[in-house]
Design a protein around this motif. Structure first.
Motif, PDB file in Angstrom:
ATOM      1  N   ASN A   1       0.836  -1.205   0.000  1.00 41.27           N
ATOM      2  CA  ASN A   1       0.000   0.000   0.000  1.00 41.27           C
ATOM      3  C   ASN A   1       0.871   1.256   0.000  1.00 41.27           C
ATOM      4  N   PRO A   2       1.635   1.503  -1.040  1.00 43.31           N
ATOM      5  CA  PRO A   2       2.505   2.687  -1.027  1.00 43.31           C
ATOM      6  C   PRO A   2       1.726   3.992  -0.982  1.00 43.31           C
ATOM      7  N   VAL A   3       0.568   4.041  -1.678  1.00 42.75           N
ATOM      8  CA  VAL A   3      -0.228   5.266  -1.682  1.00 42.75           C
ATOM      9  C   VAL A   3      -0.840   5.506  -0.303  1.00 42.75           C
ATOM     10  N   MET A   4      -1.416   4.450   0.293  1.00 39.69           N
ATOM     11  CA  MET A   4      -2.012   4.588   1.620  1.00 39.69           C
ATOM     12  C   MET A   4      -0.945   4.924   2.661  1.00 39.69           C
ATOM     13  N   ASP A   5       0.228   4.346   2.485  1.00 40.00           N
ATOM     14  CA  ASP A   5       1.306   4.630   3.420  1.00 40.00           C
ATOM     15  C   ASP A   5       1.715   6.098   3.329  1.00 40.00           C
ATOM     16  N   TYR A   6       1.718   6.630   2.104  1.00 41.11           N
ATOM     17  CA  TYR A   6       2.036   8.046   1.892  1.00 41.11           C
ATOM     18  C   TYR A   6       0.974   8.928   2.542  1.00 41.11           C
ATOM     19  N   LEU A   7      -0.303   8.620   2.316  1.00 45.39           N
ATOM     20  CA  LEU A   7      -1.389   9.426   2.876  1.00 45.39           C
ATOM     21  C   LEU A   7      -1.430   9.318   4.397  1.00 45.39           C
TER      22      LEU A   7
END
Length: 597
Positions: free
Chosen positions: A396-402
């Motif tokens: 989850n790279p996007v969720m981790d960023y958010l």
């Protein structure tokens, strides 16, 4: 340069009773040089820098109390190297502001035997006042940052001297027959000064190009006959500063080298800035403007990224009691960068041309890298991303960023705090934005407005220093309430010009008072923003708070013109003052606890 041979030079000696026992004579030779450079950057703005070297020694002297031959030793109380830098602004109507730095390094002995030595130190002094031909009234502070240092010594022979505590900053040779009972030098004060010096040079370096591109460049382009449509494109250079929170997680999570986490980002970004400034210096501003615009945009990206890293570094190295003065340095150096980039460089462009001006700025930014190069950054707290499993990050790279943003916003009390930041400068921004058009409508020329704001920026620099010094003794909450009340009063003071009171001294008081109060409030807000950051995500948390504060101000500035059309200048100033007062009441009724020290 000078060389002097002095016969019968008087040396003050002490006996074991700590009273003056005798004055002995010696032959000495004094050699050295002094260099002083002065510049009148603009009318009323004087910058003076000096450097001195002194090689003095006894050519013939025997201490009658100890029967020691001191020939060849250095004279006491004379530093090997000394330097000074002062910036002074004197407005046409008499308002004076001055900041000066005085420092010493190299050998500085307290005795003719050269057994006791003071380490290097620097002192900052400031002055604010009103000056006329026959009189002047001043408020001044010497040793602004309360640096403790040894000022004198009294000596006794070993046989009759009691045990005394020696200063850690006082060095002594192994064959000394003397003991010092001087005032104890305070190592933490020296450490705080080192932190402030490092952070100050970085803040000036990153803000200097911003001020140049947004303030000096449009005037220079117009002078070269470029169209206002093309000049308007330079406003795009401010976008990276507003959007920098988007890449702040990467600054927190990754390091670029083994030279220190945030230090690696700072050195890389500032190095890129220097390289691009050199490249831009050789581009033609007319025929290669869009290539130049792209280069300048990259410089602002690097400067804004460095700002993320510098703020995070400041949060890591400043203790809660030090954050007030740290943010004073931040605000003061931003104003100094604005003065240099928006004023001094404009003069240099006129003298040296485009190529010489940008190469000079590149050299100055490169010089400002020296303090951080010598700094050893300790490892920060583990990055938030490092605390999660690598499989979660890959999945989850996007969720981790958010999550880096949402996790901060979900902390207790942060939502209310961010809302307060969003509205805190709404009224202030409305008032400030509409004051310049009011000055034009009153009939002031652009040069008169420029001189007025030159004085106002100097007052802002002083306000940052005063605010930083008062945060610790007053506390965060009380400081914010008092300074915001002052800002409310200055906001409402804008009503006088709107009602027809347009004398030039009054306009100077209004503009200078606004910048003074605004910078005092900004220092406290920035200090609280530091308190609320997580050590492991300092760059993200602090940058996000700053962006929300900026977005609120930008929104208010955008609607202020429409509001002025509807209700007039007076109405906008009343609305602005009311909003600022309401923020004060909110802070007084429901605010945070003070951070632990």
């Amino acid at each position: 340069m000078f060389t002097n041979d002095v016969d019968d030079y008087q040396v003050l000696l002490f006996d074991e009773s700590f009273l003056v026992s005798t004055i002995s004579n010696a032959d000495v030779r004094i050699t050295g040089f002094e260099l002083e450079l002065g510049a009148v950057a603009t009318e009323g703005l004087d910058i003076v820098a000096g450097f001195g070297y002194l090689d003095d020694k006894f050519t013939d002297f025997i201490n009658p109390l100890l029967s020691e031959d001191s020939s060849g030793n250095r004279l006491p109380f004379t530093p090997r190297f000394n330097y000074n830098l002062s910036v002074q602004y004197l407005a046409s109507f008499g308002l004076l502001s001055r900041v000066e730095l005085q420092g010493f390094f190299g050998s500085y002995f307290f005795d003719e035997g050269n057994q006791f030595e003071q380490g290097p130190f620097a002192l900052v002094n400031a002055r604010l006042g009103y000056e006329r031909e026959n009189y002047g009234v001043y408020l001044f502070v010497n040793n602004l940052f309360d640096t403790e240092l040894s000022s004198r010594t009294v000596f006794r022979t070993r046989e009759c001297a009691p045990k005394v505590r020696r200063s850690p900053n006082l060095r002594r040779s192994s064959q000394s027959k003397l003991l010092s009972i001087m005032k104890n030098t305070h190592p933490p004060a020296k450490l705080v000064l080192k932190k402030i010096w490092i952070l100050g040079t970085l803040y000036v370096a990153q803000f200097l190009p911003i001020a140049f591109f947004l303030q000096t460049l449009p005037a220079y382009m117009r002078q070269r006959g470029m169209s206002v449509e093309v000049i308007g494109l330079t406003s795009l250079l401010g976008l990276p500063w507003m959007l920098k929170f988007l890449w702040s997680p990467f600054v927190d999570r990754y390091r670029l080298s083994n030279r220190g986490h945030y230090k690696s980002w700072i050195l890389t970004m500032q190095g890129f800035m220097v390289v691009l400034l050199v490249i831009c210096a050789f581009l033609n501003i007319k025929t290669q403007f869009f290539v130049l615009l792209a280069g300048m945009l990259l410089i602002v990206v690097f400067a804004s990224t460095q700002d993320i890293a510098v703020d995070a570094l400041a949060i890591g190295i400043l203790t809660p009691p030090e954050r007030g003065i740290g943010n004073a340095v931040q605000g003061g150096c931003n104003y100094l960068g604005f003065i240099l980039g928006g004023g001094v460089l404009l003069v240099l462009l006129e003298i040296l041309g485009w190529e010489g001006g940008l190469l000079g700025m590149a050299g100055f930014v490169l010089t400002l890298m020296m303090p951080i190069l010598a700094y050893q950054e300790s490892d920060p707290a583990p990055r938030l991303g490092e605390q999660r499993s690598s499989s979660t990050q890959r999945a989850n790279p996007v969720m981790d960023y958010l999550r880096t943003f949402t996790s901060f916003c979900r902390r207790p009390g942060i939502g209310r705090w961010l809302l307060l930041l969003l509205v805190y400068f709404l009224g202030t921004s409305m008032t400030n934005t509409m004051f310049r058009p009011l000055l034009v409508d009153i009939g002031l020329s652009l040069s008169e407005i420029g001189w007025m704001y030159g004085t106002a920026y100097s007052a802002g620099l002083m306000g940052a220093i005063i605010g930083g010094l008062l945060v610790k003794p007053l506390g965060r909450k009380r400081s914010l309430i008092l300074f915001t009340l002052l800002l409310t009063g200055v906001n409402l003071l804008h009503l006088l010009p709107a009602w027809g009171f347009t004398s030039l001294p009054l306009l100077y008081v209004v503009s200078s008072g606004f910048n003074l109060a605004y910078s005092m409030v900004a220092v406290v807000l920035n200090t609280i923003m530091m308190d609320k950051t997580r050590p492991e995500m300092a760059g993200v948390d602090y940058t996000l708070q700053g962006t929300i504060l900026f977005m609120g101000s930008l929104t208010a500035a955008g609607i202020s013109g429409f509001l002025t059309t509807a209700i007039g200048y007076s109405g906008v100033f009343i609305v602005g003052g009311t909003i600022t007062l309401a923020n004060t009441i909110v802070v007084a009724k429901a605010f945070f606890h003070e951070p632990s020290t």
